[in-house]
Design an enzyme around this catalytic site. Structure first.
Site, PDB file in Angstrom:
ATOM      1  N   THR A 269      13.987  -8.438   6.176  1.00 15.86           N
ATOM      2  CA  THR A 269      13.717  -7.811   4.883  1.00 15.86           C
ATOM      3  C   THR A 269      12.265  -8.063   4.506  1.00 15.86           C
ATOM      4  OG1 THR A 269      16.006  -8.147   4.183  1.00 15.86           O
ATOM      5  CG2 THR A 269      14.391  -7.696   2.458  1.00 15.86           C
TER       6      THR A 269
ATOM      7  N   TYR B 275       3.211 -14.351  -1.599  1.00 14.55           N
ATOM      8  CA  TYR B 275       4.524 -13.840  -1.182  1.00 14.55           C
ATOM      9  C   TYR B 275       4.342 -12.686  -0.196  1.00 14.55           C
ATOM     10  CZ  TYR B 275       8.331 -10.431  -1.557  1.00 14.55           C
ATOM     11  OH  TYR B 275       9.279  -9.471  -1.268  1.00 14.55           O
TER      12      TYR B 275
END
Length: 290
Positions: A115, A126
């Site tokens: 993912t 991130y």
């Protein structure tokens, strides 16, 4: 197709939906969690899965020794929204899945389903950590060692999501009827996709795999972009909130993406289409919160 799936992030928002879908399809499911994880999202299916507490495992290889893992579905992630250090973000988004990827190669796991995010890797830690792991997976797949699927998610939402997520946060504040909700100008456009549509896309991709060991990339969204202003205004109308929307009170963040939507042609070729439109999705969240 009956296989053994190892799911990371299984107690989280997306992971729990993936687990429930796999169980419903009659698959063997193994999940990784922490001993202190909240399993409320999985209460209805825990008796149908096998779980391991990763904080109590001496060696992740035990999971692969105990059963042959055909597919790893990696949904665990750290956004860095709770003040986590860069090292913590990288532990979850890079070091942890890399351990699993190397074990997958060692134990002849067929597929690693990753993912990923549609965001630019230059946006934050991130996004950078997610992109770096994807590049590692692409390298291994390019060497013919594993089938690596990269699902690049647009803005996913749905009921029971964390209130740190934008859609959930906005709806929650509107339902609380706070005096004022401070927002950016809201001109940036996003592709909002309901979690059930994401899970169905994952399943459609998995059902269309062969034995080839290669790198595959899919953008997962609706293919349509909606402005933040339009979404928030729609949510206010649905909630009948009295909250004043203060558009422009918050500056855009550095490197803000102003327009993003998925190219879903590859998913459409597999026979997938999103089913939940934005209004229906927001109404479902609002209804679940009553």
């Amino acid at each position: 197709m009956k296989k053994c799936f190892l799911v990371t992030g299984a107690t989280g928002f997306l992971g729990s939906h993936v687990v429930k879908k796999l169980v419903a399809e009659g698959q063997n499911v193994v999940l990784l969690k922490r001993s202190f994880s909240n399993i409320s999202r999985l209460a209805s299916v825990m008796k149908n899965v096998k779980s391991y507490d990763i904080d109590k495992l001496d060696d992740f290889a035990q999971v692969f020794d105990d059963q042959h893992i055909d597919v790893i579905i990696h949904t665990a992630t750290c956004y860095g929204r709770q003040g986590e250090a860069v090292e913590q973000i990288y532990d979850v988004n890079l070091h942890f899945p890399l351990k699993l990827l190397e074990l997958a190669l060692r134990f002849n796991t067929d597929t690693f389903f990753n993912t990923d995010t549609i965001l630019s890797k230059y946006l934050n830690w991130y996004a950078l950590s997610k992109k770096q792991f994807s590049e590692i997976g692409q390298q291994f797949a390019g060497q013919g060692k594993i089938n690596f699927i990269d699902a690049k998610l647009e803005h996913m939402y749905g009921e029971d999501d964390a209130n740190t997520k934008f859609v959930t946060y906005v709806i929650e504040k509107l339902q609380e009827n706070i005096d004022e909700l401070k927002l950016t100008k809201g001109e940036q456009c996003r592709d909002f996709i309901y979690v059930d549509d994401v899970v169905e896309a994952y399943w459609k991709i998995l059902c269309n795999q062969n034995e080839d060991k290669k790198y595959q990339q899919y953008e997962v969204g609706t293919g349509k972009a909606v402005s933040i202003k339009e979404l928030v205004t729609l949510a206010k109308s649905i909630t009948k909130s009295q909250t004043r929307l203060a558009f422009g009170a918050v500056p855009y963040r550095e490197n803000e993406i102003m327009d993003s939507k998925a190219n879903i042609e590859s998913l459409q070729k597999l026979g997938w289409q999103p089913r939940m439109d934005l209004e229906a999705g927001i109404r479902k969240i609002v209804g679940a919160g009553k």
